[in-house]
Scaffold this motif. Structure first.
Motif, PDB file in Angstrom:
ATOM      1  N   PHE A  25       5.559  13.141   4.606  1.00 60.72           N
ATOM      2  CA  PHE A  25       4.311  12.459   4.275  1.00 60.72           C
ATOM      3  C   PHE A  25       3.396  13.369   3.476  1.00 60.72           C
ATOM      4  O   PHE A  25       3.182  14.532   3.832  1.00 60.72           O
ATOM      5  CB  PHE A  25       3.603  11.997   5.553  1.00 60.72           C
ATOM      6  N   ARG A  26       2.829  12.839   2.373  1.00 64.02           N
ATOM      7  CA  ARG A  26       1.953  13.623   1.505  1.00 64.02           C
ATOM      8  C   ARG A  26       0.635  12.874   1.256  1.00 64.02           C
ATOM      9  O   ARG A  26       0.622  11.859   0.541  1.00 64.02           O
ATOM     10  CB  ARG A  26       2.637  13.902   0.165  1.00 64.02           C
ATOM     11  N   PRO A  27      -0.473  13.366   1.818  1.00 67.42           N
ATOM     12  CA  PRO A  27      -1.768  12.705   1.613  1.00 67.42           C
ATOM     13  C   PRO A  27      -2.145  12.580   0.135  1.00 67.42           C
ATOM     14  O   PRO A  27      -2.719  11.571  -0.274  1.00 67.42           O
ATOM     15  CB  PRO A  27      -2.750  13.621   2.357  1.00 67.42           C
ATOM     16  N   GLU A  28      -1.800  13.586  -0.669  1.00 69.39           N
ATOM     17  CA  GLU A  28      -2.148  13.529  -2.092  1.00 69.39           C
ATOM     18  C   GLU A  28      -1.411  12.399  -2.805  1.00 69.39           C
ATOM     19  O   GLU A  28      -1.905  11.851  -3.796  1.00 69.39           O
ATOM     20  CB  GLU A  28      -1.862  14.874  -2.776  1.00 69.39           C
ATOM     21  N   ARG A  29      -0.229  12.054  -2.306  1.00 64.30           N
ATOM     22  CA  ARG A  29       0.527  10.935  -2.882  1.00 64.30           C
ATOM     23  C   ARG A  29      -0.189   9.614  -2.590  1.00 64.30           C
ATOM     24  O   ARG A  29      -0.237   8.725  -3.433  1.00 64.30           O
ATOM     25  CB  ARG A  29       1.946  10.911  -2.298  1.00 64.30           C
ATOM     26  N   ILE A  30      -0.729   9.501  -1.393  1.00 65.08           N
ATOM     27  CA  ILE A  30      -1.489   8.307  -1.027  1.00 65.08           C
ATOM     28  C   ILE A  30      -2.681   8.142  -1.965  1.00 65.08           C
ATOM     29  O   ILE A  30      -2.978   7.039  -2.445  1.00 65.08           O
ATOM     30  CB  ILE A  30      -1.984   8.390   0.438  1.00 65.08           C
ATOM     31  N   LYS A  31      -3.360   9.246  -2.267  1.00 64.26           N
ATOM     32  CA  LYS A  31      -4.537   9.184  -3.143  1.00 64.26           C
ATOM     33  C   LYS A  31      -4.179   8.739  -4.556  1.00 64.26           C
ATOM     34  O   LYS A  31      -4.904   7.951  -5.174  1.00 64.26           O
ATOM     35  CB  LYS A  31      -5.227  10.549  -3.173  1.00 64.26           C
ATOM     36  N   SER A  32      -3.043   9.223  -5.085  1.00 63.94           N
ATOM     37  CA  SER A  32      -2.657   8.837  -6.444  1.00 63.94           C
ATOM     38  C   SER A  32      -2.250   7.366  -6.503  1.00 63.94           C
ATOM     39  O   SER A  32      -2.529   6.673  -7.483  1.00 63.94           O
ATOM     40  CB  SER A  32      -1.516   9.731  -6.948  1.00 63.94           C
ATOM     41  N   ILE A  33      -1.612   6.881  -5.451  1.00 65.31           N
ATOM     42  CA  ILE A  33      -1.226   5.459  -5.403  1.00 65.31           C
ATOM     43  C   ILE A  33      -2.467   4.587  -5.221  1.00 65.31           C
ATOM     44  O   ILE A  33      -2.600   3.528  -5.836  1.00 65.31           O
ATOM     45  CB  ILE A  33      -0.208   5.214  -4.271  1.00 65.31           C
ATOM     46  N   ALA A  34      -3.407   5.040  -4.397  1.00 63.77           N
ATOM     47  CA  ALA A  34      -4.661   4.300  -4.187  1.00 63.77           C
ATOM     48  C   ALA A  34      -5.426   4.175  -5.498  1.00 63.77           C
ATOM     49  O   ALA A  34      -6.007   3.122  -5.795  1.00 63.77           O
ATOM     50  CB  ALA A  34      -5.508   4.996  -3.131  1.00 63.77           C
ATOM     51  N   ALA A  35      -5.398   5.242  -6.299  1.00 67.48           N
ATOM     52  CA  ALA A  35      -6.095   5.210  -7.581  1.00 67.48           C
ATOM     53  C   ALA A  35      -5.516   4.146  -8.497  1.00 67.48           C
ATOM     54  O   ALA A  35      -6.246   3.467  -9.226  1.00 67.48           O
ATOM     55  CB  ALA A  35      -6.012   6.584  -8.251  1.00 67.48           C
ATOM     56  N   ARG A  36      -4.204   3.981  -8.449  1.00 68.23           N
ATOM     57  CA  ARG A  36      -3.559   2.953  -9.268  1.00 68.23           C
ATOM     58  C   ARG A  36      -4.054   1.559  -8.885  1.00 68.23           C
ATOM     59  O   ARG A  36      -4.262   0.693  -9.735  1.00 68.23           O
ATOM     60  CB  ARG A  36      -2.038   3.033  -9.108  1.00 68.23           C
ATOM     61  N   PHE A  37      -4.262   1.338  -7.591  1.00 68.47           N
ATOM     62  CA  PHE A  37      -4.711   0.032  -7.111  1.00 68.47           C
ATOM     63  C   PHE A  37      -6.233  -0.116  -7.155  1.00 68.47           C
ATOM     64  O   PHE A  37      -6.770  -1.162  -6.779  1.00 68.47           O
ATOM     65  CB  PHE A  37      -4.216  -0.215  -5.684  1.00 68.47           C
ATOM     66  N   GLY A  38      -6.932   0.935  -7.561  1.00 69.15           N
ATOM     67  CA  GLY A  38      -8.379   0.863  -7.678  1.00 69.15           C
ATOM     68  C   GLY A  38      -9.119   0.900  -6.356  1.00 69.15           C
ATOM     69  O   GLY A  38     -10.211   0.338  -6.227  1.00 69.15           O
TER      70      GLY A  38
END
Length: 231
Positions: free
Chosen positions: A58-71
């Motif tokens: 699990f990578r928190p930074e990956r969650i942030k980059s995916i969240a950015a894509r969804f706005g």
């Protein structure tokens, strides 16, 4: 993939994805962590996510980059993910059993276990311990099934593969590999999806078993913002 699954990951049942190393299983989990929190009009479930991590992927930074894509706000997404690192199979079983207290408030919509068999394969090695392993696994899967039905959540499991020298040409699509866990896991998973590498960043998902959808494939791409259509 949503279309292939008939709308998305089904609640009140177990969905299992399996494939070899680096085929995109964990990337799919990270994308689902964000997608499950989206409004329903955007294909989400407007709920929190519970994540049991057995391999430290699990990578928190990956969650942030995916969240950015969804706005959506990355920090807010992380706050809505209840994360636990399972140290072994017994700890994994305990974590699932303790989840009932959290799920009871009705705010959770998805439980991810990445991966379901890693701890069991380490703790029970050799044919002499296979029977005990399968009994423990069966109890664990029964607990997960009960959680999905009692709290109306989707259970999403990732799984590893192993060589199957006896595989016939009928199973050529699995490239001589089969998911670990045997019949116990096969019977518990209502939906089973094989993931394999395609060209470049493309991945191919094949729906092998589903209670309501025909067998078919889809192709998608893994990018900075998670998984998306290959087009």
């Amino acid at each position: 993939m949503d279309e292939m699954l008939g709308g998305g990951v089904q609640s009140m049942s177990i969905t299992e994805v399996f494939g070899e190393f680096r085929c995109g299983k964990t990337q799919l989990c990270h994308t689902l962590c964000v997608a499950a929190q989206l409004p329903k009009e955007l294909g989400g479930a407007e709920g929190k996510v519970a994540f049991i991590d057995t391999e430290g992927t699990f990578r928190p930074e990956r969650i942030k980059s995916i969240a950015a894509r969804f706005g959506v706000d990355g920090d807010a997404c992380l706050e809505n993910i209840s994360y636990a690192r399972a140290l072994n199979s017994e700890h994994q079983i305990e974590l699932a059993e303790q989840l009932g207290n959290q799920l009871a408030d009705g705010s959770f919509r998805l439980l991810i276990v990445d991966s379901i068999m890693a701890g069991f394969r380490v703790d029970y090695s050799g044919r002499g311990e296979l029977n005990e392993r399968q009994q423990k696994l069966n109890q664990h899967l029964s607990c997960l099934t009960r959680l999905s039905e009692d709290y109306n959540i989707a259970i999403f499991l990732t799984n590893q593969v192993q060589s199957d020298p006896g595989a016939s040409s009928l199973f050529a699509a699995t490239d001589g590999r089969k998911p670990v866990g045997g019949h116990v896991l096969a019977h518990a998973s209502a939906t089973r999806i094989l993931l394999r590498k395609g060209r470049g960043e493309e991945r191919v998902a094949k729906l092998q078993d589903s209670p309501n959808m025909p067998e078919r494939e889809c192709v998608y791409v893994i990018g900075e913002g998670g998984i998306k259509d290959s087009t």
